[in-house]
Design an enzyme around this catalytic site. Structure first.
Site, PDB file in Angstrom:
ATOM      1  N   GLU A 121     -27.174  20.085  -3.010  1.00 55.79           N
ATOM      2  CA  GLU A 121     -27.667  18.747  -3.323  1.00 55.79           C
ATOM      3  C   GLU A 121     -28.531  18.176  -2.198  1.00 55.79           C
ATOM      4  O   GLU A 121     -28.303  18.516  -1.045  1.00 55.79           O
ATOM      5  CB  GLU A 121     -26.506  17.801  -3.669  1.00 55.79           C
ATOM      6  CG  GLU A 121     -25.610  17.400  -2.524  1.00 55.79           C
ATOM      7  CD  GLU A 121     -24.469  16.496  -3.003  1.00 55.79           C
ATOM      8  OE1 GLU A 121     -23.638  16.926  -3.818  1.00 55.79           O
ATOM      9  OE2 GLU A 121     -24.433  15.356  -2.538  1.00 55.79           O
TER      10      GLU A 121
ATOM     11  N   HIS B 146     -23.623  12.432  -7.279  1.00 57.62           N
ATOM     12  CA  HIS B 146     -22.754  12.090  -6.141  1.00 57.62           C
ATOM     13  C   HIS B 146     -22.455  10.586  -6.080  1.00 57.62           C
ATOM     14  O   HIS B 146     -22.881   9.893  -5.143  1.00 57.62           O
ATOM     15  CB  HIS B 146     -23.381  12.575  -4.822  1.00 57.62           C
ATOM     16  CG  HIS B 146     -22.362  12.769  -3.740  1.00 57.62           C
ATOM     17  ND1 HIS B 146     -22.504  13.702  -2.744  1.00 57.62           N
ATOM     18  CD2 HIS B 146     -21.167  12.151  -3.497  1.00 57.62           C
ATOM     19  CE1 HIS B 146     -21.453  13.643  -1.932  1.00 57.62           C
ATOM     20  NE2 HIS B 146     -20.623  12.708  -2.376  1.00 57.62           N
TER      21      HIS B 146
ATOM     22  N   ARG C  19      -5.089  12.792  -0.139  1.00 61.02           N
ATOM     23  CA  ARG C  19      -5.155  11.401  -0.607  1.00 61.02           C
ATOM     24  C   ARG C  19      -5.752  11.299  -2.003  1.00 61.02           C
ATOM     25  O   ARG C  19      -5.177  10.678  -2.905  1.00 61.02           O
ATOM     26  CB  ARG C  19      -6.001  10.569   0.383  1.00 61.02           C
ATOM     27  CG  ARG C  19      -5.286  10.299   1.695  1.00 61.02           C
ATOM     28  CD  ARG C  19      -6.258   9.772   2.735  1.00 61.02           C
ATOM     29  NE  ARG C  19      -7.200  10.797   3.127  1.00 61.02           N
ATOM     30  CZ  ARG C  19      -7.423  11.192   4.387  1.00 61.02           C
ATOM     31  NH1 ARG C  19      -6.784  10.606   5.369  1.00 61.02           N
ATOM     32  NH2 ARG C  19      -8.286  12.139   4.669  1.00 61.02           N
TER      33      ARG C  19
ATOM     34  N   ARG D 188     -16.755  18.716  -2.930  1.00 61.04           N
ATOM     35  CA  ARG D 188     -18.055  19.077  -2.362  1.00 61.04           C
ATOM     36  C   ARG D 188     -18.580  20.266  -3.157  1.00 61.04           C
ATOM     37  O   ARG D 188     -17.810  21.160  -3.534  1.00 61.04           O
ATOM     38  CB  ARG D 188     -17.943  19.449  -0.880  1.00 61.04           C
ATOM     39  CG  ARG D 188     -17.772  18.267   0.058  1.00 61.04           C
ATOM     40  CD  ARG D 188     -19.045  17.404   0.180  1.00 61.04           C
ATOM     41  NE  ARG D 188     -18.903  16.301   1.116  1.00 61.04           N
ATOM     42  CZ  ARG D 188     -18.558  15.057   0.775  1.00 61.04           C
ATOM     43  NH1 ARG D 188     -18.307  14.756  -0.483  1.00 61.04           N
ATOM     44  NH2 ARG D 188     -18.486  14.112   1.692  1.00 61.04           N
TER      45      ARG D 188
HETATM   46  P1  NAP Z   1      -7.414  14.815   2.424  1.00 58.73           P
HETATM   47  O1  NAP Z   1      -6.466  13.673   2.257  1.00 58.73           O
HETATM   48  O2  NAP Z   1      -7.588  15.417   3.768  1.00 58.73           O
HETATM   49  O3  NAP Z   1      -6.996  15.927   1.372  1.00 58.73           O
HETATM   50  C1  NAP Z   1      -7.554  17.204   1.341  1.00 58.73           C
HETATM   51  C2  NAP Z   1      -6.513  18.166   0.808  1.00 58.73           C
HETATM   52  O4  NAP Z   1      -7.118  19.473   0.733  1.00 58.73           O
HETATM   53  C3  NAP Z   1      -5.285  18.298   1.708  1.00 58.73           C
HETATM   54  O5  NAP Z   1      -4.125  18.302   0.910  1.00 58.73           O
HETATM   55  C4  NAP Z   1      -5.480  19.639   2.390  1.00 58.73           C
HETATM   56  O6  NAP Z   1      -4.296  20.293   2.743  1.00 58.73           O
HETATM   57  C5  NAP Z   1      -6.203  20.404   1.298  1.00 58.73           C
HETATM   58  N1  NAP Z   1      -6.885  21.568   1.860  1.00 58.73           N
HETATM   59  C6  NAP Z   1      -7.602  21.663   3.020  1.00 58.73           C
HETATM   60  N2  NAP Z   1      -8.025  22.919   3.213  1.00 58.73           N
HETATM   61  C7  NAP Z   1      -7.560  23.640   2.170  1.00 58.73           C
HETATM   62  C8  NAP Z   1      -7.652  24.997   1.813  1.00 58.73           C
HETATM   63  N3  NAP Z   1      -8.314  25.884   2.582  1.00 58.73           N
HETATM   64  N4  NAP Z   1      -7.056  25.406   0.659  1.00 58.73           N
HETATM   65  C9  NAP Z   1      -6.366  24.539  -0.106  1.00 58.73           C
HETATM   66  N5  NAP Z   1      -6.236  23.218   0.185  1.00 58.73           N
HETATM   67  C10 NAP Z   1      -6.833  22.777   1.306  1.00 58.73           C
HETATM   68  O7  NAP Z   1      -8.866  14.398   1.955  1.00 58.73           O
HETATM   69  P2  NAP Z   1      -9.266  13.335   0.816  1.00 58.73           P
HETATM   70  O8  NAP Z   1      -9.412  11.986   1.420  1.00 58.73           O
HETATM   71  O9  NAP Z   1      -8.370  13.516  -0.340  1.00 58.73           O
HETATM   72  O10 NAP Z   1     -10.750  13.867   0.480  1.00 58.73           O
HETATM   73  C11 NAP Z   1     -10.963  15.165  -0.018  1.00 58.73           C
HETATM   74  C12 NAP Z   1     -12.432  15.501  -0.062  1.00 58.73           C
HETATM   75  O11 NAP Z   1     -13.042  14.818  -1.135  1.00 58.73           O
HETATM   76  C13 NAP Z   1     -13.248  15.061   1.162  1.00 58.73           C
HETATM   77  O12 NAP Z   1     -13.158  15.971   2.233  1.00 58.73           O
HETATM   78  C14 NAP Z   1     -14.647  14.937   0.614  1.00 58.73           C
HETATM   79  O13 NAP Z   1     -15.374  16.118   0.850  1.00 58.73           O
HETATM   80  C15 NAP Z   1     -14.427  14.716  -0.879  1.00 58.73           C
HETATM   81  N6  NAP Z   1     -14.885  13.382  -1.313  1.00 58.73           N
HETATM   82  C16 NAP Z   1     -15.912  13.289  -2.202  1.00 58.73           C
HETATM   83  C17 NAP Z   1     -16.339  12.047  -2.622  1.00 58.73           C
HETATM   84  C18 NAP Z   1     -17.476  11.885  -3.616  1.00 58.73           C
HETATM   85  O14 NAP Z   1     -18.217  10.928  -3.516  1.00 58.73           O
HETATM   86  N7  NAP Z   1     -17.610  12.769  -4.573  1.00 58.73           N
HETATM   87  C19 NAP Z   1     -15.737  10.883  -2.123  1.00 58.73           C
HETATM   88  C20 NAP Z   1     -14.697  11.024  -1.219  1.00 58.73           C
HETATM   89  C21 NAP Z   1     -14.277  12.285  -0.809  1.00 58.73           C
HETATM   90  P3  NAP Z   1      -3.374  19.833   3.988  1.00 58.73           P
HETATM   91  O15 NAP Z   1      -2.372  18.903   3.347  1.00 58.73           O
HETATM   92  O16 NAP Z   1      -2.793  21.077   4.528  1.00 58.73           O
HETATM   93  O17 NAP Z   1      -4.263  19.137   4.981  1.00 58.73           O
END
Ligand code: NAP
Length: 315
Positions: free
Chosen positions: A263, A281, A152, A234
């Site tokens: 962190e 963060h 996403r 992260r």
């Molecule tokens: P998401 O929609 O689940 O997207 C994560 C992507 O990473 C998916 O495309 C997934 O592949 C891929 N992935 C998972 N494991 C992997 C691996 N081993 N190697 C390569 N790619 C891999 O999650 P999102 O909503 O975009 O959020 C992503 C992350 O951002 C969260 O988990 C969170 O830790 C972080 N985040 C940080 C903040 C902040 O405040 N800085 C805010 C929001 C989120 P698949 O398509 O196969 O599932």
């Protein structure tokens, strides 16, 4: 009456009064781990924050605990295996965090390219330089953005980068369907290829045992010396010590970090570097988004007790 333990005080408008639920929350700030351990045995649900450690021990004290709803899409703070063993449902708050996190990522990318914060600090210190060959940055237009984790947030970043005239390459666990690649004009490449060819590298995977230290010395050594790394995913997805070394040795041009391996501890070596932009963060730190996250976390709990669990990460 169901009792919901909430780990951190939230904005007053976040939580409406709900019939049939009692909310136990701190007046301000966060409950300490001792306070959580004291309250959890009498609670049916627990609303944790993305930075609340939810250990197997804490979960095991929740004798009536049925559901943990995390304010955050990332849930690496929760021992999900332990929750599953104990029959506790874990939910998260996806989607509402996507746009603000993508916005911050692009803000950091533009700041890295143009040295906005660096110039701002220099001006406040009355140490800025004026002149045609001073304060030289890098065009973003026409440059390659390598997105690691094309979910996403990765896609929301791609959409914005595309509008800025960037070329998109991505590496992710799953290659996207042709129609999606076409929509985002994104090309799937290996991690190695991405590290070698990108001008900006942005991380958007969750933190899991597979992504822990996904970016280390070996990957950083592949980068162009002019490349910038952005981490709003992260901290521990990047081997922080290897990144510090790469920045110290100017192996890459710079980095922007919203998240840190340990962190809220941030190493002094990182704080001392001038080629890294640091923020604490703040990916989802807007009032609207914090409220959306809190409302969704509460809705997860209500739906669970209505017999309709939603956004479950351990189905
Ligand atoms: P998401 O929609 O689940 O997207 C994560 C992507 O990473 C998916 O495309 C997934 O592949 C891929 N992935 C998972 N494991 C992997 C691996 N081993 N190697 C390569 N790619 C891999 O999650 P999102 O909503 O975009 O959020 C992503 C992350 O951002 C969260 O988990 C969170 O830790 C972080 N985040 C940080 C903040 C902040 O405040 N800085 C805010 C929001 C989120 P698949 O398509 O196969 O599932």
């Amino acid at each position: 009456m169901k009792r919901i333990l909430v780990a951190h005080a939230l904005f007053p408008e976040s939580f409406p009064t709900l019939k049939g639920f009692e909310i136990i929350k701190p007046q301000k700030g966060a409950f300490s781990s001792e306070e959580l351990m004291q309250h959890i045995p009498s609670c049916d649900a627990f609303i944790s924050m993305f930075n609340t450690p939810v250990s197997a021990h804490l979960l095991s004290l929740g004798k009536n605990l049925k559901v943990v709803s995390n304010v955050g899409v990332g849930y690496n703070n929760i021992d999900v295996d332990a929750a599953t063993r104990l029959g506790i449902t874990v939910c998260n708050t996806p989607d509402v965090v996507t746009e603000p996190t993508a916005e911050l990522t692009i803000a950091l990318l533009l700041d890295l390219a143009r040295g906005i914060t660096r110039s701002h600090v220099a001006m406040h210190q009355k140490q800025e330089k004026w002149g045609v060959l001073e304060n030289i940055g890098m065009d973003v237009y026409g440059k390659t953005l390598g997105i690691i984790g094309f979910g996403r947030i990765g896609k929301a970043v791609a959409k914005r980068a595309l509008a800025m005239g960037m070329r998109i390459v991505y590496y992710s666990r799953t290659k996207q369907a042709d129609a999606i690649e076409k929509e985002y004009q994104a090309t799937y490449v290996s991690l190695e290829q991405l590290m070698k060819t990108s001008d900006f590298i942005s991380l958007h995977t969750p933190l899991t045992s597979q992504t822990h230290h996904l970016i280390g010395k070996k990957e950083l050594e592949l980068c162009k010396p002019t490349a910038y790394l952005i981490n709003t995913a992260r901290g521990a997805v990047v081997h922080e010590e290897a990144l510090i070394e790469a920045l110290q040795q100017e192996m890459i041009a710079g980095a922007a970090l919203d998240v840190y391996e340990f962190e809220p501890q941030v190493s002094d070596s990182l704080r001392c570097l001038t080629n890294v932009l640091l923020v604490p963060h703040i990916g989802t730190a807007t009032r609207e988004t914090r409220n959306h996250m809190a409302a969704m976390a509460l809705q997860n709990v209500v739906e669970y007790f209505n017999g309709n669990p939603v956004r479950v990460v351990n189905p």
